[in-house]
Motif scaffolding. Structure first.
Motif, PDB file in Angstrom:
ATOM      1  N   PRO A  30       0.834  -1.208   0.000  1.00 24.00           N
ATOM      2  CA  PRO A  30       0.000   0.000   0.000  1.00 24.00           C
ATOM      3  C   PRO A  30       0.865   1.253   0.000  1.00 24.00           C
ATOM      4  O   PRO A  30       1.925   1.288   0.622  1.00 24.00           O
ATOM      5  N   LEU A  31       0.403   2.276  -0.706  1.00 24.69           N
ATOM      6  CA  LEU A  31       1.146   3.519  -0.855  1.00 24.69           C
ATOM      7  C   LEU A  31       1.587   4.086   0.485  1.00 24.69           C
ATOM      8  O   LEU A  31       2.710   4.532   0.643  1.00 24.69           O
ATOM      9  N   ALA A  32       0.721   4.049   1.468  1.00 22.22           N
ATOM     10  CA  ALA A  32       1.054   4.628   2.778  1.00 22.22           C
ATOM     11  C   ALA A  32       2.245   3.928   3.417  1.00 22.22           C
ATOM     12  O   ALA A  32       2.993   4.535   4.178  1.00 22.22           O
ATOM     13  N   LEU A  33       2.452   2.659   3.087  1.00 23.02           N
ATOM     14  CA  LEU A  33       3.568   1.925   3.677  1.00 23.02           C
ATOM     15  C   LEU A  33       4.842   2.049   2.876  1.00 23.02           C
ATOM     16  O   LEU A  33       5.908   1.683   3.341  1.00 23.02           O
ATOM     17  N   ARG A  34       4.765   2.557   1.634  1.00 30.21           N
ATOM     18  CA  ARG A  34       5.947   2.668   0.782  1.00 30.21           C
ATOM     19  C   ARG A  34       6.805   3.863   1.123  1.00 30.21           C
ATOM     20  O   ARG A  34       7.962   3.907   0.788  1.00 30.21           O
ATOM     21  N   LYS A  35       6.258   4.867   1.738  1.00 31.79           N
ATOM     22  CA  LYS A  35       7.018   6.084   2.010  1.00 31.79           C
ATOM     23  C   LYS A  35       8.063   5.824   3.088  1.00 31.79           C
ATOM     24  O   LYS A  35       7.802   5.180   4.079  1.00 31.79           O
ATOM     25  N   SER A  36       9.232   6.352   2.854  1.00 26.99           N
ATOM     26  CA  SER A  36      10.320   6.213   3.811  1.00 26.99           C
ATOM     27  C   SER A  36      10.034   7.075   5.031  1.00 26.99           C
ATOM     28  O   SER A  36       9.610   8.217   4.911  1.00 26.99           O
ATOM     29  N   PRO A  37      10.271   6.582   6.243  1.00 21.74           N
ATOM     30  CA  PRO A  37      10.046   7.395   7.430  1.00 21.74           C
ATOM     31  C   PRO A  37      11.157   8.410   7.671  1.00 21.74           C
ATOM     32  O   PRO A  37      11.068   9.225   8.568  1.00 21.74           O
ATOM     33  N   ARG A  38      12.216   8.364   6.857  1.00 16.84           N
ATOM     34  CA  ARG A  38      13.335   9.280   7.060  1.00 16.84           C
ATOM     35  C   ARG A  38      12.941  10.706   6.727  1.00 16.84           C
ATOM     36  O   ARG A  38      12.101  10.947   5.879  1.00 16.84           O
ATOM     37  N   THR A  50       7.617  13.602   5.317  1.00 20.29           N
ATOM     38  CA  THR A  50       7.496  12.183   5.639  1.00 20.29           C
ATOM     39  C   THR A  50       8.430  11.342   4.799  1.00 20.29           C
ATOM     40  O   THR A  50       8.459  10.137   4.943  1.00 20.29           O
ATOM     41  N   GLY A  51       9.190  11.938   3.915  1.00 25.23           N
ATOM     42  CA  GLY A  51      10.140  11.198   3.106  1.00 25.23           C
ATOM     43  C   GLY A  51       9.981  11.521   1.633  1.00 25.23           C
ATOM     44  O   GLY A  51       9.178  12.345   1.232  1.00 25.23           O
ATOM     45  N   ARG A  52      10.789  10.848   0.826  1.00 28.93           N
ATOM     46  CA  ARG A  52      10.739  11.049  -0.617  1.00 28.93           C
ATOM     47  C   ARG A  52       9.474  10.419  -1.180  1.00 28.93           C
ATOM     48  O   ARG A  52       8.956   9.462  -0.640  1.00 28.93           O
ATOM     49  N   ARG A  53       9.033  10.950  -2.306  1.00 30.95           N
ATOM     50  CA  ARG A  53       7.884  10.362  -2.997  1.00 30.95           C
ATOM     51  C   ARG A  53       8.269   8.978  -3.504  1.00 30.95           C
ATOM     52  O   ARG A  53       9.396   8.762  -3.927  1.00 30.95           O
ATOM     53  N   ALA A 134      14.630   0.724 -10.933  1.00 29.27           N
ATOM     54  CA  ALA A 134      13.184   0.728 -10.680  1.00 29.27           C
ATOM     55  C   ALA A 134      12.856   1.609  -9.483  1.00 29.27           C
ATOM     56  O   ALA A 134      11.754   1.566  -8.956  1.00 29.27           O
ATOM     57  N   GLY A 135      13.804   2.416  -9.041  1.00 29.70           N
ATOM     58  CA  GLY A 135      13.612   3.306  -7.899  1.00 29.70           C
ATOM     59  C   GLY A 135      14.517   2.919  -6.748  1.00 29.70           C
ATOM     60  O   GLY A 135      14.943   1.770  -6.645  1.00 29.70           O
ATOM     61  N   LEU A 136      14.820   3.881  -5.892  1.00 34.45           N
ATOM     62  CA  LEU A 136      15.620   3.596  -4.701  1.00 34.45           C
ATOM     63  C   LEU A 136      14.730   2.998  -3.630  1.00 34.45           C
ATOM     64  O   LEU A 136      13.617   3.454  -3.409  1.00 34.45           O
ATOM     65  N   LEU A 137      15.233   2.000  -2.969  1.00 33.07           N
ATOM     66  CA  LEU A 137      14.513   1.415  -1.849  1.00 33.07           C
ATOM     67  C   LEU A 137      14.930   2.134  -0.574  1.00 33.07           C
ATOM     68  O   LEU A 137      16.005   2.746  -0.513  1.00 33.07           O
ATOM     69  N   PRO A 138      14.101   2.082   0.466  1.00 26.56           N
ATOM     70  CA  PRO A 138      14.460   2.745   1.723  1.00 26.56           C
ATOM     71  C   PRO A 138      15.833   2.329   2.252  1.00 26.56           C
ATOM     72  O   PRO A 138      16.562   3.151   2.792  1.00 26.56           O
ATOM     73  N   GLY A 139      16.211   1.075   2.070  1.00 22.62           N
ATOM     74  CA  GLY A 139      17.534   0.628   2.517  1.00 22.62           C
ATOM     75  C   GLY A 139      18.659   1.306   1.760  1.00 22.62           C
ATOM     76  O   GLY A 139      19.713   1.608   2.329  1.00 22.62           O
ATOM     77  N   ASP A 140      18.436   1.557   0.463  1.00 20.11           N
ATOM     78  CA  ASP A 140      19.436   2.266  -0.337  1.00 20.11           C
ATOM     79  C   ASP A 140      19.596   3.697   0.169  1.00 20.11           C
ATOM     80  O   ASP A 140      20.704   4.205   0.318  1.00 20.11           O
TER      81      ASP A 140
END
Length: 184
Positions: A30-38, A50-53, A134-140
């Motif tokens: 879900p979109l709400a869970l994809r956003k990085s908390p950083r 709330t983080g990057r798009r 395909a996009g940066l992941l939160p871990g990246d």
């Protein structure tokens, strides 16, 4: 160097990909869970968000038809990748402007043929090879933040080639960057 199973020599450091945080690509999240908390910083004074798009394509690689949708006048085609406010920025990498693939996945230097991420890894700036296609992941993003590495662009508008930018856009981008540096 290591010997591959068929006798060829391969560079072992090129084989180490970043451990992917989160679910495998293609898994619905879900979109709400994809956003990085950083926390990240935006233009002007530092502002907490709330983080990057997330990637506009939901973690998939763009098609040729997708790329045409990102050739717009949007001055904020992709988000900057910066350490959270209060954490040190040790190295700021400034691109000229995002390419269409980069804008399509909201990740810097994302085109699969771009040598940026392999260069960062071979140069010892990252511990692993980032696949941003395909996009940066939160871990990246967290790995870059932990290293104090930030990435931004001189001009925020995406284009197929940098020579599509006007001199006025480049000059204005330089002025904005110089104004932002003290806040970073």
């Amino acid at each position: 160097m290591q010997a591959a199973t068929d006798g060829r020599l391969v560079e072992s450091h090129m084989l180490r990909l970043c451990a992917r945080a989160g679910p495998p690509r293609g898994t619905y999240v879900p979109l709400a869970l994809r956003k990085s908390p950083r926390l990240t910083r935006q233009d002007g004074p530092m502002a907490a968000t709330t983080g990057r798009r997330p990637s506009p394509l939901g973690g998939r690689k763009p098609t040729r038809a997708d790329l045409a949708l990102f050739a717009t006048e949007n001055p904020n085609a992709i988000d900057d990748v910066l350490p959270p406010a209060g954490e040190p920025l040790r190295l700021l990498i400034v691109g000229i402007n995002p390419g269409l693939w980069t804008a399509a996945v909201n990740a810097p230097f994302a085109h699969p043929g771009n040598r940026f991420w392999p260069s960062l890894y071979k140069g010892g700036l990252t511990d692993c090879l980032v696949d941003a296609s395909a996009g940066l992941l939160p871990g990246d993003e967290a790995h870059l933040a932990d290293r104090g590495i930030g990435i931004t662009n001189l001009v925020g508008r995406a284009s197929a080639r940098a020579d599509e930018l006007s001199r006025a856009e480049l000059r204005a981008g330089g002025v904005r960057l110089v104004e932002r540096i003290p806040a970073l």
